[in-house]
Design a protein around this motif. Structure first.
Motif, mmCIF file in Angstrom:
data_model
loop_
_atom_site.group_PDB
_atom_site.id
_atom_site.type_symbol
_atom_site.label_atom_id
_atom_site.label_comp_id
_atom_site.label_asym_id
_atom_site.label_seq_id
_atom_site.Cartn_x
_atom_site.Cartn_y
_atom_site.Cartn_z
ATOM 1 N N SER A 9 0.844 -1.203 0.000
ATOM 2 C CA SER A 9 0.000 0.000 0.000
ATOM 3 C C SER A 9 0.872 1.242 0.000
ATOM 4 O O SER A 9 1.921 1.280 0.638
ATOM 5 C CB SER A 9 -0.898 0.018 1.239
ATOM 6 N N ARG A 11 -0.641 4.287 0.752
ATOM 7 C CA ARG A 11 -1.339 5.305 1.540
ATOM 8 C C ARG A 11 -0.535 5.720 2.768
ATOM 9 O O ARG A 11 0.040 4.874 3.455
ATOM 10 C CB ARG A 11 -2.683 4.772 2.027
ATOM 11 N N SER A 14 -1.908 3.940 5.720
ATOM 12 C CA SER A 14 -2.089 2.520 5.432
ATOM 13 C C SER A 14 -2.099 1.640 6.687
ATOM 14 O O SER A 14 -1.214 1.734 7.542
ATOM 15 C CB SER A 14 -0.949 2.055 4.516
ATOM 16 N N LEU A 15 -3.107 0.764 6.743
ATOM 17 C CA LEU A 15 -3.165 -0.224 7.822
ATOM 18 C C LEU A 15 -2.011 -1.214 7.687
ATOM 19 O O LEU A 15 -1.402 -1.631 8.678
ATOM 20 C CB LEU A 15 -4.498 -0.972 7.762
ATOM 21 N N ASN A 16 -1.715 -1.584 6.449
ATOM 22 C CA ASN A 16 -0.636 -2.564 6.216
ATOM 23 C C ASN A 16 0.739 -1.989 6.543
ATOM 24 O O ASN A 16 1.593 -2.689 7.085
ATOM 25 C CB ASN A 16 -0.719 -3.080 4.779
ATOM 26 N N PRO A 76 -2.436 -4.989 0.977
ATOM 27 C CA PRO A 76 -3.865 -4.681 1.030
ATOM 28 C C PRO A 76 -4.591 -5.601 0.063
ATOM 29 O O PRO A 76 -3.952 -6.256 -0.760
ATOM 30 C CB PRO A 76 -3.924 -3.225 0.538
ATOM 31 N N GLU A 77 -5.905 -5.673 0.203
ATOM 32 C CA GLU A 77 -6.696 -6.410 -0.792
ATOM 33 C C GLU A 77 -7.499 -5.411 -1.605
ATOM 34 O O GLU A 77 -8.293 -4.651 -1.060
ATOM 35 C CB GLU A 77 -7.642 -7.406 -0.110
ATOM 36 N N TYR A 78 -7.232 -5.408 -2.893
ATOM 37 C CA TYR A 78 -7.980 -4.562 -3.819
ATOM 38 C C TYR A 78 -8.679 -5.468 -4.830
ATOM 39 O O TYR A 78 -8.001 -6.218 -5.558
ATOM 40 C CB TYR A 78 -7.039 -3.606 -4.568
ATOM 41 N N ALA A 79 -10.011 -5.376 -4.875
ATOM 42 C CA ALA A 79 -10.788 -6.163 -5.837
ATOM 43 C C ALA A 79 -10.372 -7.639 -5.827
ATOM 44 O O ALA A 79 -10.126 -8.242 -6.879
ATOM 45 C CB ALA A 79 -10.654 -5.566 -7.242
ATOM 46 N N HIS A 80 -10.252 -8.159 -4.610
ATOM 47 C CA HIS A 80 -9.939 -9.581 -4.381
ATOM 48 C C HIS A 80 -8.532 -9.980 -4.832
ATOM 49 O O HIS A 80 -8.256 -11.176 -4.983
ATOM 50 C CB HIS A 80 -10.975 -10.503 -5.049
ATOM 51 N N ALA A 109 -3.836 -6.795 6.155
ATOM 52 C CA ALA A 109 -4.780 -6.135 7.051
ATOM 53 C C ALA A 109 -5.871 -5.505 6.214
ATOM 54 O O ALA A 109 -5.595 -4.878 5.189
ATOM 55 C CB ALA A 109 -4.067 -5.061 7.876
ATOM 56 N N SER A 110 -7.108 -5.698 6.652
ATOM 57 C CA SER A 110 -8.252 -5.141 5.919
ATOM 58 C C SER A 110 -9.334 -4.755 6.920
ATOM 59 O O SER A 110 -9.491 -5.424 7.949
ATOM 60 C CB SER A 110 -8.787 -6.182 4.931
ATOM 61 N N PRO A 111 -10.085 -3.715 6.608
ATOM 62 C CA PRO A 111 -11.199 -3.360 7.503
ATOM 63 C C PRO A 111 -12.315 -4.401 7.474
ATOM 64 O O PRO A 111 -13.155 -4.416 8.358
ATOM 65 C CB PRO A 111 -11.712 -2.035 6.932
ATOM 66 N N THR A 112 -12.307 -5.272 6.483
ATOM 67 C CA THR A 112 -13.393 -6.244 6.331
ATOM 68 C C THR A 112 -13.180 -7.464 7.223
ATOM 69 O O THR A 112 -12.099 -7.649 7.802
ATOM 70 C CB THR A 112 -13.487 -6.732 4.869
ATOM 71 N N THR A 114 -12.950 -10.471 6.162
ATOM 72 C CA THR A 114 -12.137 -11.507 5.512
ATOM 73 C C THR A 114 -10.636 -11.250 5.682
ATOM 74 O O THR A 114 -9.833 -12.145 5.437
ATOM 75 C CB THR A 114 -12.457 -11.603 4.004
ATOM 76 N N ARG A 118 -8.132 -13.226 0.268
ATOM 77 C CA ARG A 118 -8.005 -13.479 -1.177
ATOM 78 C C ARG A 118 -6.742 -12.852 -1.732
ATOM 79 O O ARG A 118 -6.091 -13.406 -2.624
ATOM 80 C CB ARG A 118 -9.261 -12.962 -1.892
HETATM 81 C C1 LIG Z 1 -10.308 0.063 -4.975
HETATM 82 C C2 LIG Z 1 -10.465 -0.662 -3.681
HETATM 83 C C3 LIG Z 1 -10.784 -2.000 -3.685
HETATM 84 C C4 LIG Z 1 -10.909 -2.706 -2.474
HETATM 85 N N1 LIG Z 1 -11.203 -4.028 -2.506
HETATM 86 C C5 LIG Z 1 -11.216 -4.737 -1.330
HETATM 87 C C6 LIG Z 1 -11.418 -6.146 -1.345
HETATM 88 O O1 LIG Z 1 -11.597 -6.786 -2.367
HETATM 89 N N2 LIG Z 1 -11.376 -6.799 -0.152
HETATM 90 C C7 LIG Z 1 -11.162 -6.141 1.037
HETATM 91 O O2 LIG Z 1 -11.116 -6.794 2.079
HETATM 92 N N3 LIG Z 1 -10.979 -4.803 1.076
HETATM 93 C C8 LIG Z 1 -11.012 -4.091 -0.078
HETATM 94 N N4 LIG Z 1 -10.812 -2.736 -0.062
HETATM 95 C C9 LIG Z 1 -10.625 -2.069 1.227
HETATM 96 C C10 LIG Z 1 -9.165 -2.118 1.629
HETATM 97 O O3 LIG Z 1 -8.929 -3.346 2.303
HETATM 98 C C11 LIG Z 1 -8.884 -0.952 2.557
HETATM 99 O O4 LIG Z 1 -8.985 0.269 1.837
HETATM 100 C C12 LIG Z 1 -7.521 -1.059 3.225
HETATM 101 O O5 LIG Z 1 -7.451 -0.079 4.233
HETATM 102 C C13 LIG Z 1 -6.382 -0.893 2.217
HETATM 103 O O6 LIG Z 1 -5.148 -1.179 2.827
HETATM 104 P P1 LIG Z 1 -4.202 -0.043 3.442
HETATM 105 O O7 LIG Z 1 -4.950 0.518 4.648
HETATM 106 O O8 LIG Z 1 -2.961 -0.749 3.838
HETATM 107 O O9 LIG Z 1 -4.002 1.029 2.416
HETATM 108 C C14 LIG Z 1 -10.707 -2.025 -1.249
HETATM 109 C C15 LIG Z 1 -10.386 -0.664 -1.262
HETATM 110 C C16 LIG Z 1 -10.262 0.011 -2.452
HETATM 111 C C17 LIG Z 1 -9.890 1.471 -2.433
#
Ligand SMILES: Cc1cc2nc3c(=O)[nH]c(=O)nc-3n(C[C@H](O)[C@H](O)[C@H](O)COP(=O)(O)O)c2cc1C
Length: 185
Positions: A9, A11, A14-16, A76-80, A109-112, A114, A118
């Motif tokens: 990440s 950011r 960033s959580l990660n 981070p997880e973006y779009a799986h 690390a993810s706010p979700t 899961t 993935r």
């Molecule tokens: C474009 C986009 C796609 C994302 N897709 C997922 C996802 O598929 N699964 C998930 O758990 N979180 C998803 N997220 C939420 C991220 O996990 C969350 O933004 C996280 O804080 C990103 O990591 P970071 O804090 O290290 O930047 C998505 C966020 C963005 C902006």
């Protein structure tokens, strides 16, 4: 034991990246952990450029990865999947071969709920084909906004699990081969 920490990440909040900072806090001599959270300095991977004029910044990155005894990769997880910036960095390492045989520990690390499962699975597949020795189990951090406060990993069970991941990585680097603690973190 020299570990290089790579962050997927970019950011500032960033959580990660906070997880990597916690890993650095948990690393005490003789272990060392260097954090690389600036993978966006690498140009987009281009096999033609790789063959004809490898950029200095890529050569330096390859050297840093090659010099590490192990890698801790947080994603981070973006779009799986994992992030483009991290995938791009790994593409530069395919031809260099620096990951081949290297112990690698993964965390996300993810706010979700899961926790980026993935993204780690996706990364594990890529790293496996690159010859990495993946440390298992890896580390999932779901609902990370409850565990990372003001940029600091405050959740004690997660800090303990992260310390265990670092221990497993060190054992793998010491030559124990692939580690399977057999326990879910
Ligand atoms: C474009 C986009 C796609 C994302 N897709 C997922 C996802 O598929 N699964 C998930 O758990 N979180 C998803 N997220 C939420 C991220 O996990 C969350 O933004 C996280 O804080 C990103 O990591 P970071 O804090 O290290 O930047 C998505 C966020 C963005 C902006």
């Amino acid at each position: 034991m020299k570990t290089l920490g790579l962050c997927g990440s970019l950011r500032s909040g960033s959580l990660n990246a906070a997880v990597l900072r916690a890993a650095a806090e948990l690393t005490v001599p003789p272990r060392e952990l260097t954090v690389d959270a600036g993978l966006d300095r690498l140009p987009y991977f281009d096999a033609e450029v790789e063959e004809t004029a490898l950029p200095e910044v890529v050569a330096e990155f390859r050297a840093a990865v090659g010099a590490a005894d192990g890698l801790l990769i947080v994603t981070p997880e973006y779009a799986h999947g994992t992030s483009g910036v991290l995938k791009n960095a790994l593409e530069w390492l395919v031809g260099g071969g620096e990951v081949d045989g290297k112990p690698v520990a993964l965390a996300s690390a993810s706010p979700t709920a899961t926790g980026g499962d993935r993204a780690r699975a996706w990364l594990a597949e890529t790293l496996t084909v690159m010859g990495a020795r993946l440390v298992t189990p890896d580390l999932r951090i779901p609902q990370a906004t409850l565990k990372i406060v003001d940029g600091r990993l405050t959740d004690e069970p997660t800090r303990t699990a992260l310390a265990a991941l670092l221990d497993d990585l060190a054992r793998a680097a010491a030559g124990a081969g692939e580690v399977d603690a057999g326990l879910a973190r």
